[in-house]
Design a protein around this motif. Structure first.
Motif, PDB file in Angstrom:
ATOM      1  N   ASN A 145       0.854  -1.189   0.000  1.00  0.00           N
ATOM      2  CA  ASN A 145       0.000   0.000   0.000  1.00  0.00           C
ATOM      3  C   ASN A 145       0.889   1.238   0.000  1.00  0.00           C
ATOM      4  N   GLY A 146       0.748   2.100  -0.975  1.00  0.00           N
ATOM      5  CA  GLY A 146       1.565   3.313  -0.990  1.00  0.00           C
ATOM      6  C   GLY A 146       1.271   4.184  -2.200  1.00  0.00           C
ATOM      7  N   LYS A 147       1.674   5.470  -2.127  1.00  0.00           N
ATOM      8  CA  LYS A 147       1.496   6.410  -3.226  1.00  0.00           C
ATOM      9  C   LYS A 147       2.860   6.836  -3.750  1.00  0.00           C
ATOM     10  N   PHE A 148       2.942   6.988  -5.077  1.00  0.00           N
ATOM     11  CA  PHE A 148       4.207   7.312  -5.712  1.00  0.00           C
ATOM     12  C   PHE A 148       3.964   8.287  -6.865  1.00  0.00           C
ATOM     13  N   LYS A 149       4.995   9.015  -7.219  1.00  0.00           N
ATOM     14  CA  LYS A 149       4.949   9.905  -8.377  1.00  0.00           C
ATOM     15  C   LYS A 149       5.920   9.377  -9.415  1.00  0.00           C
ATOM     16  N   ILE A 150       5.449   9.242 -10.654  1.00  0.00           N
ATOM     17  CA  ILE A 150       6.290   8.803 -11.763  1.00  0.00           C
ATOM     18  C   ILE A 150       6.096   9.781 -12.922  1.00  0.00           C
ATOM     19  N   ARG A 151       7.062   9.821 -13.812  1.00  0.00           N
ATOM     20  CA  ARG A 151       6.920  10.575 -15.051  1.00  0.00           C
ATOM     21  C   ARG A 151       6.462   9.600 -16.115  1.00  0.00           C
ATOM     22  N   GLY A 152       5.275   9.831 -16.687  1.00  0.00           N
ATOM     23  CA  GLY A 152       4.730   8.874 -17.628  1.00  0.00           C
ATOM     24  C   GLY A 152       4.278   9.511 -18.927  1.00  0.00           C
ATOM     25  N   LYS A 153       4.671   8.894 -20.036  1.00  0.00           N
ATOM     26  CA  LYS A 153       4.237   9.316 -21.365  1.00  0.00           C
ATOM     27  C   LYS A 153       3.356   8.217 -21.949  1.00  0.00           C
ATOM     28  N   PHE A 154       2.260   8.604 -22.607  1.00  0.00           N
ATOM     29  CA  PHE A 154       1.333   7.629 -23.174  1.00  0.00           C
ATOM     30  C   PHE A 154       2.048   6.701 -24.154  1.00  0.00           C
ATOM     31  N   LYS A 155       1.789   5.378 -24.007  1.00  0.00           N
ATOM     32  CA  LYS A 155       2.335   4.394 -24.937  1.00  0.00           C
ATOM     33  C   LYS A 155       1.212   3.732 -25.730  1.00  0.00           C
ATOM     34  N   LYS A 156       0.211   3.179 -25.034  1.00  0.00           N
ATOM     35  CA  LYS A 156      -0.925   2.549 -25.717  1.00  0.00           C
ATOM     36  C   LYS A 156      -2.058   2.307 -24.728  1.00  0.00           C
ATOM     37  N   VAL A 157      -3.247   2.090 -25.267  1.00  0.00           N
ATOM     38  CA  VAL A 157      -4.382   1.676 -24.440  1.00  0.00           C
ATOM     39  C   VAL A 157      -4.285   0.169 -24.242  1.00  0.00           C
ATOM     40  N   LYS A 158      -4.301  -0.267 -22.995  1.00  0.00           N
ATOM     41  CA  LYS A 158      -4.188  -1.690 -22.676  1.00  0.00           C
ATOM     42  C   LYS A 158      -5.571  -2.325 -22.528  1.00  0.00           C
ATOM     43  N   ASP A 191       8.566   5.695 -19.582  1.00  0.00           N
ATOM     44  CA  ASP A 191       9.613   6.713 -19.516  1.00  0.00           C
ATOM     45  C   ASP A 191      10.864   6.092 -20.125  1.00  0.00           C
ATOM     46  N   SER A 192      12.006   6.694 -19.919  1.00  0.00           N
ATOM     47  CA  SER A 192      13.222   6.192 -20.570  1.00  0.00           C
ATOM     48  C   SER A 192      13.687   4.863 -19.992  1.00  0.00           C
ATOM     49  N   THR A 193      13.129   4.452 -18.836  1.00  0.00           N
ATOM     50  CA  THR A 193      13.602   3.230 -18.172  1.00  0.00           C
ATOM     51  C   THR A 193      12.684   2.033 -18.401  1.00  0.00           C
ATOM     52  N   GLY A 194      11.447   2.260 -18.879  1.00  0.00           N
ATOM     53  CA  GLY A 194      10.535   1.144 -19.059  1.00  0.00           C
ATOM     54  C   GLY A 194       9.094   1.608 -19.177  1.00  0.00           C
ATOM     55  N   SER A 195       8.161   0.653 -19.136  1.00  0.00           N
ATOM     56  CA  SER A 195       6.741   0.977 -19.243  1.00  0.00           C
ATOM     57  C   SER A 195       5.960   0.199 -18.202  1.00  0.00           C
ATOM     58  N   ILE A 196       4.733   0.711 -17.872  1.00  0.00           N
ATOM     59  CA  ILE A 196       3.906   0.083 -16.847  1.00  0.00           C
ATOM     60  C   ILE A 196       2.435   0.391 -17.138  1.00  0.00           C
ATOM     61  N   PRO A 197       1.528  -0.583 -16.968  1.00  0.00           N
ATOM     62  CA  PRO A 197       0.094  -0.299 -17.116  1.00  0.00           C
ATOM     63  C   PRO A 197      -0.444   0.391 -15.867  1.00  0.00           C
ATOM     64  N   VAL A 198      -1.336   1.346 -16.052  1.00  0.00           N
ATOM     65  CA  VAL A 198      -1.975   2.026 -14.919  1.00  0.00           C
ATOM     66  C   VAL A 198      -3.486   2.071 -15.166  1.00  0.00           C
ATOM     67  N   LYS A 199      -4.231   1.873 -14.110  1.00  0.00           N
ATOM     68  CA  LYS A 199      -5.690   1.912 -14.174  1.00  0.00           C
ATOM     69  C   LYS A 199      -6.160   3.273 -13.681  1.00  0.00           C
ATOM     70  N   PHE A 200      -7.013   3.942 -14.481  1.00  0.00           N
ATOM     71  CA  PHE A 200      -7.466   5.284 -14.139  1.00  0.00           C
ATOM     72  C   PHE A 200      -8.503   5.241 -13.024  1.00  0.00           C
ATOM     73  N   LEU A 201      -8.366   6.127 -12.063  1.00  0.00           N
ATOM     74  CA  LEU A 201      -9.457   6.399 -11.153  1.00  0.00           C
ATOM     75  C   LEU A 201     -10.605   6.990 -11.966  1.00  0.00           C
ATOM     76  N   GLY A 202     -11.837   6.593 -11.657  1.00  0.00           N
ATOM     77  CA  GLY A 202     -12.973   7.043 -12.446  1.00  0.00           C
ATOM     78  C   GLY A 202     -13.072   8.549 -12.560  1.00  0.00           C
ATOM     79  N   SER A 203     -12.750   9.266 -11.477  1.00  0.00           N
ATOM     80  CA  SER A 203     -12.847  10.726 -11.498  1.00  0.00           C
ATOM     81  C   SER A 203     -11.840  11.352 -12.453  1.00  0.00           C
ATOM     82  N   VAL A 204     -10.696  10.671 -12.680  1.00  0.00           N
ATOM     83  CA  VAL A 204      -9.695  11.197 -13.619  1.00  0.00           C
ATOM     84  C   VAL A 204     -10.220  11.076 -15.049  1.00  0.00           C
TER      85      VAL A 204
END
Length: 472
Positions: A363-376, A394-407
């Motif tokens: 459980n935790g919150k983090f800040k990352i720099r993310g550029k759109f790659k694709k819709v998963k 970002d320049s080090t890799g990619s990761i899927p993220v799930k949007f909070l509904g309000s976003v």
């Protein structure tokens, strides 16, 4: 030896793993509220154990299971583990059919009946950090679908794991007792079924009569006779009863039966998943997003650490009544204690670093720099909220993220409810509603493809993806 160390050693000997900070707080509370001035160490053990039974283990975050069990194809769990039940359901029959029976007491033969007269209980268990699925491989008398969410259960190895599921038998399970207040309504079996089917929850969940979920009442006496009860669904598959099979044959039989269970469960849930989800929001448009099926999102749960005073039944912590240190529980206690502050985190994490760290984060919150790659996973509405997963890099890799509904609402200008109204009007031939819906989808597409921002994400052990909380 000081009291805290004494209790740590004692509870570890019973496979109960406690945070030292929580243990110290609980001991102090028990001294002030629940113990006489001349209390014994045994009385202190009893009081602390009573409080642990009522604790949500996710608040302690003290793991005891080997990591990544859900990814194990074939594994043997050798030790004893004390875990918390999150929810329990019967996976041998369709969820919609079960919910009808529970809520309407529909007479037998009123709708389509099923050959299976037995049950196969599936349990979602947690050690506070890792969730695992377990199932009755052989019937277990101490388990039933009315067990209180949050109840503590001891598993006694060795336990086989196949396809990430623990295969439980009678001698491997002991129910210790307890409950977690915040789970009693949301994770009651009736409401677990209701959430899966996108039905309203019952604020006073029904105590389920298991006879309602059995097609042939005359068969109930045989509920403890078959190995892997769901085998009745596939009568064409031969049953193997030879007890002298060698290891290879036994492994083959187990794999065959688990494959059968998974296939039956998949067939039973296929029509229900269609009932649960709305159509893909990018259908009927020319927006060139990838077409990927959307999985069932996990059920979120929350709770707070607390102590409680009220009376419960008598439960023993020991495996044998002959143990000198066996604990019989008479009452339990309650009082809120402050949460332990977590260490501060770096302002911005690289995706590579976050990926390497995620397996150790519950459980935790983090800040990352993310550029759109694709819709998963393409946008849809699930349980009255937007569901959208994209991959960022970002320049080090990619990761899927799930949007909070309000976003999602901030990006397209509509709440999930408002968007569904547009979708409904569109379906009725309203050209203005269609235009607004397409404009919202186009706006969302543009905002996503232009995304190159600092993102605040939340990591939770019970979520499949990091949750995107804010675009900064």
């Amino acid at each position: 030896m000081d009291e805290v160390t004494n209790l740590e050693i004692f509870f570890k000997s019973h496979q109960v793993h406690l945070s030292r900070i929580w243990l110290e707080s609980c001991i102090n509370w028990c001294k002030e509220e629940n113990l006489p001035p001349n209390y014994s160490i045994n009385q202190l053990q009893v009081n602390v154990f009573e409080q642990w039974l009522l604790l949500d283990l996710r608040d302690l975050e003290v793991p005891c299971l080997p990591p990544n069990l859900s990814s194990k194809e074939k594994f043997l769990l050798p030790e004893n583990y004390t875990l918390q039940l999150m929810q329990i359901v019967d996976i041998s029959k369709p969820k919609f059919w079960q919910l009808q029976r529970i809520r309407s007491s529909i007479p037998k033969n009123h709708e389509q009946e099923f050959e299976n007269t037995k049950r196969v209980l599936q349990l979602t268990l947690t050690d506070g950090v890792q969730d695992v699925e377990a199932m009755e491989y052989k019937p277990i008398k101490c388990l039933n679908i009315n067990l209180s969410p949050g109840i503590k259960i001891r598993l006694m190895g060795p336990i086989q794991i196949r396809r990430g599921r623990l295969l439980l038998e009678e001698q491997q399970v002991k129910v210790l007792g307890g409950e977690v207040d915040s789970l009693l309504i949301s994770n009651a079996t009736e409401n677990v079924l209701a959430k899966f089917l996108n039905q309203p929850l019952n604020p006073k969940p029904t105590i389920i009569q298991e006879s309602l979920l059995i097609d042939n009442a005359n068969e109930t006496g045989d509920a403890t006779t078959n190995r892997l009860n769901v085998v009745n669904f596939a009568s064409s598959t031969p049953k193997v009863n030879n007890e002298n099979l060698d290891d290879f044959e036994d492994d083959f039989k187990i794999d065959e039966e688990i494959e059968m269970l998974i296939e039956v469960e998949r067939e039973l849930e296929q029509s229900e998943s269609n009932r649960k989800k709305t159509p893909d929001m990018f259908d009927d448009t020319d927006l060139d997003f990838e077409n990927i099926d959307i999985p069932n999102p996990p059920i979120p749960t929350t709770s707070n650490i607390s102590f409680r005073n009220n009376s419960t039944g008598v439960i023993s912590i020991s495996d044998s009544a002959e143990e000198e240190n066996s604990i019989e529980l008479i009452k339990t206690s309650k009082q809120n204690i402050p949460n332990t502050p977590k260490p501060s985190l770096p302002v911005i994490w690289s995706i590579e670093k976050l990926l390497k760290t995620m397996s150790n984060i519950s459980n935790g919150k983090f800040k990352i720099r993310g550029k759109f790659k694709k819709v998963k996973e393409k946008m849809c509405v699930v349980e009255d909220d937007f569901h959208l997963v994209i991959e960022v890099e970002d320049s080090t890799g990619s990761i899927p993220v799930k949007f909070l509904g309000s976003v999602v609402s901030e990006l397209n200008g509509y709440t999930a409810e408002e968007f569904m109204q547009l979708k409904d009007e569109w379906g009725k031939g309203n050209s203005e509603a269609k235009s607004k819906a397409l404009q919202a989808l186009e706006k969302l597409k543009n905002r996503l493809t232009e995304l190159d921002n600092v993102l605040e994400v939340s990591i939770k052990s019970n979520e499949n993806f990091p949750i995107l909380l804010k675009i900064l």
